[in-house]
Design a protein around this motif. Structure first.
Motif, PDB file in Angstrom:
ATOM      1  N   GLU A   1     -15.938 -13.881  12.724  1.00 35.15           N
ATOM      2  CA  GLU A   1     -15.945 -14.906  13.772  1.00 35.15           C
ATOM      3  C   GLU A   1     -17.216 -14.892  14.624  1.00 35.15           C
ATOM      4  OE1 GLU A   1     -13.527 -12.670  13.154  1.00 35.15           O
ATOM      5  OE2 GLU A   1     -12.611 -11.938  15.012  1.00 35.15           O
ATOM      6  N   ASP A   2     -18.072 -13.902  14.420  1.00 35.09           N
ATOM      7  CA  ASP A   2     -19.375 -13.888  15.091  1.00 35.09           C
ATOM      8  C   ASP A   2     -20.402 -14.741  14.346  1.00 35.09           C
ATOM      9  OD1 ASP A   2     -18.806 -10.419  15.702  1.00 35.09           O
ATOM     10  OD2 ASP A   2     -18.632 -12.047  17.166  1.00 35.09           O
ATOM     11  N   THR A   3     -20.035 -15.243  13.187  1.00 36.12           N
ATOM     12  CA  THR A   3     -20.948 -16.080  12.411  1.00 36.12           C
ATOM     13  C   THR A   3     -21.306 -17.337  13.182  1.00 36.12           C
ATOM     14  OG1 THR A   3     -20.118 -15.263  10.294  1.00 36.12           O
ATOM     15  CG2 THR A   3     -21.184 -17.425  10.293  1.00 36.12           C
ATOM     16  N   ALA A   4     -22.605 -17.567  13.359  1.00 36.56           N
ATOM     17  CA  ALA A   4     -23.086 -18.709  14.134  1.00 36.56           C
ATOM     18  C   ALA A   4     -24.602 -18.729  14.109  1.00 36.56           C
ATOM     19  CB  ALA A   4     -22.596 -18.629  15.575  1.00 36.56           C
ATOM     20  N   VAL A   5     -25.165 -19.814  14.613  1.00 33.08           N
ATOM     21  CA  VAL A   5     -26.588 -19.824  14.947  1.00 33.08           C
ATOM     22  C   VAL A   5     -26.713 -19.291  16.373  1.00 33.08           C
ATOM     23  CG1 VAL A   5     -28.659 -21.214  15.260  1.00 33.08           C
ATOM     24  CG2 VAL A   5     -27.041 -21.778  13.432  1.00 33.08           C
ATOM     25  N   TYR A   6     -27.555 -18.300  16.544  1.00 35.27           N
ATOM     26  CA  TYR A   6     -27.761 -17.674  17.844  1.00 35.27           C
ATOM     27  C   TYR A   6     -29.060 -18.182  18.452  1.00 35.27           C
ATOM     28  CZ  TYR A   6     -23.853 -14.513  17.186  1.00 35.27           C
ATOM     29  OH  TYR A   6     -22.591 -14.000  17.027  1.00 35.27           O
ATOM     30  N   TYR A   7     -28.975 -18.610  19.709  1.00 33.97           N
ATOM     31  CA  TYR A   7     -30.115 -19.188  20.407  1.00 33.97           C
ATOM     32  C   TYR A   7     -30.492 -18.333  21.611  1.00 33.97           C
ATOM     33  CZ  TYR A   7     -28.985 -23.483  17.861  1.00 33.97           C
ATOM     34  OH  TYR A   7     -28.723 -24.416  16.878  1.00 33.97           O
ATOM     35  N   CYS A   8     -31.777 -18.138  21.787  1.00 33.19           N
ATOM     36  CA  CYS A   8     -32.303 -17.528  23.000  1.00 33.19           C
ATOM     37  C   CYS A   8     -32.466 -18.619  24.047  1.00 33.19           C
ATOM     38  CB  CYS A   8     -33.643 -16.875  22.685  1.00 33.19           C
ATOM     39  SG  CYS A   8     -34.430 -16.038  24.074  1.00 33.19           S
ATOM     40  N   ALA A   9     -32.148 -18.293  25.301  1.00 34.34           N
ATOM     41  CA  ALA A   9     -32.239 -19.266  26.385  1.00 34.34           C
ATOM     42  C   ALA A   9     -32.831 -18.606  27.622  1.00 34.34           C
ATOM     43  CB  ALA A   9     -30.867 -19.834  26.713  1.00 34.34           C
ATOM     44  N   ALA A  10     -33.520 -19.407  28.431  1.00 38.31           N
ATOM     45  CA  ALA A  10     -34.103 -18.905  29.677  1.00 38.31           C
ATOM     46  C   ALA A  10     -34.065 -20.002  30.726  1.00 38.31           C
ATOM     47  CB  ALA A  10     -35.533 -18.431  29.451  1.00 38.31           C
ATOM     48  N   GLU A  11     -33.826 -19.588  31.963  1.00 33.60           N
ATOM     49  CA  GLU A  11     -33.804 -20.535  33.069  1.00 33.60           C
ATOM     50  C   GLU A  11     -34.289 -19.827  34.327  1.00 33.60           C
ATOM     51  OE1 GLU A  11     -33.407 -23.684  32.982  1.00 33.60           O
ATOM     52  OE2 GLU A  11     -33.584 -23.969  35.146  1.00 33.60           O
ATOM     53  N   PHE A  12     -35.171 -20.491  35.074  1.00 33.46           N
ATOM     54  CA  PHE A  12     -35.699 -19.905  36.295  1.00 33.46           C
ATOM     55  C   PHE A  12     -34.600 -19.796  37.333  1.00 33.46           C
ATOM     56  CE2 PHE A  12     -38.800 -18.486  39.181  1.00 33.46           C
ATOM     57  CZ  PHE A  12     -38.511 -19.054  40.414  1.00 33.46           C
ATOM     58  N   GLY A  13     -34.501 -18.637  37.956  1.00 34.75           N
ATOM     59  CA  GLY A  13     -33.479 -18.422  38.966  1.00 34.75           C
ATOM     60  C   GLY A  13     -32.182 -17.963  38.345  1.00 34.75           C
ATOM     61  N   ILE A  14     -31.118 -18.158  39.084  1.00 32.97           N
ATOM     62  CA  ILE A  14     -29.808 -17.693  38.654  1.00 32.97           C
ATOM     63  C   ILE A  14     -29.024 -18.866  38.069  1.00 32.97           C
ATOM     64  CG2 ILE A  14     -27.636 -16.660  39.391  1.00 32.97           C
ATOM     65  CD1 ILE A  14     -29.232 -15.282  41.633  1.00 32.97           C
ATOM     66  N   ALA A  15     -28.725 -18.776  36.787  1.00 34.97           N
ATOM     67  CA  ALA A  15     -27.962 -19.817  36.099  1.00 34.97           C
ATOM     68  C   ALA A  15     -26.546 -19.327  35.843  1.00 34.97           C
ATOM     69  CB  ALA A  15     -28.654 -20.184  34.789  1.00 34.97           C
ATOM     70  N   GLY A  16     -25.674 -20.238  35.497  1.00 35.50           N
ATOM     71  CA  GLY A  16     -24.298 -19.877  35.184  1.00 35.50           C
ATOM     72  C   GLY A  16     -24.119 -19.710  33.694  1.00 35.50           C
ATOM     73  N   ARG A  17     -22.888 -19.917  33.231  1.00 34.82           N
ATOM     74  CA  ARG A  17     -22.572 -19.762  31.813  1.00 34.82           C
ATOM     75  C   ARG A  17     -22.752 -21.063  31.038  1.00 34.82           C
ATOM     76  NH1 ARG A  17     -18.822 -15.293  30.608  1.00 34.82           N
ATOM     77  NH2 ARG A  17     -18.845 -13.886  32.384  1.00 34.82           N
ATOM     78  N   ASP A  18     -22.763 -22.177  31.732  1.00 33.16           N
ATOM     79  CA  ASP A  18     -22.858 -23.483  31.083  1.00 33.16           C
ATOM     80  C   ASP A  18     -24.232 -23.633  30.446  1.00 33.16           C
ATOM     81  OD1 ASP A  18     -22.019 -26.857  32.204  1.00 33.16           O
ATOM     82  OD2 ASP A  18     -23.002 -26.158  30.378  1.00 33.16           O
ATOM     83  N   PRO A  19     -24.290 -23.909  29.130  1.00 30.84           N
ATOM     84  CA  PRO A  19     -25.600 -24.063  28.489  1.00 30.84           C
ATOM     85  C   PRO A  19     -26.415 -25.213  29.075  1.00 30.84           C
ATOM     86  CG  PRO A  19     -23.829 -24.701  27.001  1.00 30.84           C
ATOM     87  CD  PRO A  19     -23.192 -24.039  28.165  1.00 30.84           C
ATOM     88  N   ASN A  20     -25.763 -26.177  29.696  1.00 32.61           N
ATOM     89  CA  ASN A  20     -26.497 -27.307  30.287  1.00 32.61           C
ATOM     90  C   ASN A  20     -27.358 -26.871  31.465  1.00 32.61           C
ATOM     91  OD1 ASN A  20     -25.483 -29.354  28.537  1.00 32.61           O
ATOM     92  ND2 ASN A  20     -23.556 -29.304  29.667  1.00 32.61           N
ATOM     93  N   GLU A  21     -27.126 -25.654  31.968  1.00 35.05           N
ATOM     94  CA  GLU A  21     -27.934 -25.154  33.082  1.00 35.05           C
ATOM     95  C   GLU A  21     -29.256 -24.568  32.612  1.00 35.05           C
ATOM     96  OE1 GLU A  21     -25.875 -22.948  36.145  1.00 35.05           O
ATOM     97  OE2 GLU A  21     -23.937 -23.492  35.285  1.00 35.05           O
ATOM     98  N   TYR A  22     -29.462 -24.472  31.308  1.00 33.18           N
ATOM     99  CA  TYR A  22     -30.680 -23.866  30.771  1.00 33.18           C
ATOM    100  C   TYR A  22     -31.601 -24.955  30.218  1.00 33.18           C
ATOM    101  CZ  TYR A  22     -28.675 -19.243  31.283  1.00 33.18           C
ATOM    102  OH  TYR A  22     -28.144 -18.094  31.816  1.00 33.18           O
ATOM    103  N   ASP A  23     -32.848 -24.884  30.634  1.00 37.35           N
ATOM    104  CA  ASP A  23     -33.840 -25.864  30.187  1.00 37.35           C
ATOM    105  C   ASP A  23     -34.650 -25.390  28.995  1.00 37.35           C
ATOM    106  OD1 ASP A  23     -34.607 -26.966  33.563  1.00 37.35           O
ATOM    107  OD2 ASP A  23     -33.246 -27.828  32.056  1.00 37.35           O
ATOM    108  N   HIS A  24     -34.686 -24.077  28.759  1.00 40.98           N
ATOM    109  CA  HIS A  24     -35.587 -23.525  27.756  1.00 40.98           C
ATOM    110  C   HIS A  24     -34.780 -22.858  26.649  1.00 40.98           C
ATOM    111  CE1 HIS A  24     -38.622 -24.366  30.712  1.00 40.98           C
ATOM    112  NE2 HIS A  24     -37.985 -23.582  31.587  1.00 40.98           N
ATOM    113  N   TRP A  25     -35.076 -23.249  25.396  1.00 39.92           N
ATOM    114  CA  TRP A  25     -34.314 -22.768  24.241  1.00 39.92           C
ATOM    115  C   TRP A  25     -35.245 -22.422  23.091  1.00 39.92           C
ATOM    116  CZ3 TRP A  25     -29.104 -22.089  24.462  1.00 39.92           C
ATOM    117  CH2 TRP A  25     -28.426 -22.683  25.532  1.00 39.92           C
ATOM    118  N   GLY A  26     -34.832 -21.429  22.324  1.00 42.64           N
ATOM    119  CA  GLY A  26     -35.508 -21.152  21.065  1.00 42.64           C
ATOM    120  C   GLY A  26     -34.943 -22.043  19.967  1.00 42.64           C
ATOM    121  N   GLN A  27     -35.466 -21.847  18.762  1.00 49.62           N
ATOM    122  CA  GLN A  27     -35.073 -22.694  17.637  1.00 49.62           C
ATOM    123  C   GLN A  27     -33.792 -22.218  16.969  1.00 49.62           C
ATOM    124  OE1 GLN A  27     -37.249 -20.272  17.446  1.00 49.62           O
ATOM    125  NE2 GLN A  27     -36.841 -19.216  15.511  1.00 49.62           N
ATOM    126  N   GLY A  28     -33.365 -21.002  17.272  1.00 51.30           N
ATOM    127  CA  GLY A  28     -32.129 -20.465  16.719  1.00 51.30           C
ATOM    128  C   GLY A  28     -32.363 -19.590  15.506  1.00 51.30           C
TER     129      GLY A  28
END
Length: 122
Positions: free
Chosen positions: A88-115
């Protein structure tokens, strides 16, 4: 311009381990929340583990005790050590970064890797 590049995915048997790496460039990341999300086919992208500003961490409940997130001293690398992997861990894994303190919602992150694909199968 912030750039995130993941590596380290692959095929692993159940119970095995993998270490994902994310190389970050284009900013000073000490003030960023940085971490990992994943998306399985037909499912929404979900938080896996975050290294927060101030050296905290957040984990999705199903990975607690199995996964560990960390970053290097100059905050240019973020790692996800995964142990006791399950199908069940099978997935595409993405690196994410956001300036400051972000929550768990992916919509709060502006910066993403390609996976990077992680497949857990015998």
């Amino acid at each position: 311009q912030v750039q995130l590049v993941e590596s380290g995915g692959g095929l692993v048997q159940p119970g095995g381990s993998l270490r994902l790496s994310c190389a970050a460039s284009g900013s000073i990341f000490i003030g960023y929340d940085m971490g990992w999300y994943r998306q399985a086919p037909g499912k929404q992208r979900e938080m896996v583990a975050i290294s927060t500003v101030g050296d905290g961490t957040k984990y999705e409940d199903s990975v607690v005790g199995r996964f560990s997130v960390s970053r290097n001293d100059d905050h240019t690398m973020v790692y996800l050590q995964m142990t006791n992997l399950k199908p069940e861990d099978t997935a595409v894994y993405y690196c994410a970064a956001e300036f400051g303190i972000a929550g768990r919602d992916p919509n709060e992150y502006d910066h993403w890797g390609q996976g990077t694909q992680v497949t857990v199968s015998s």
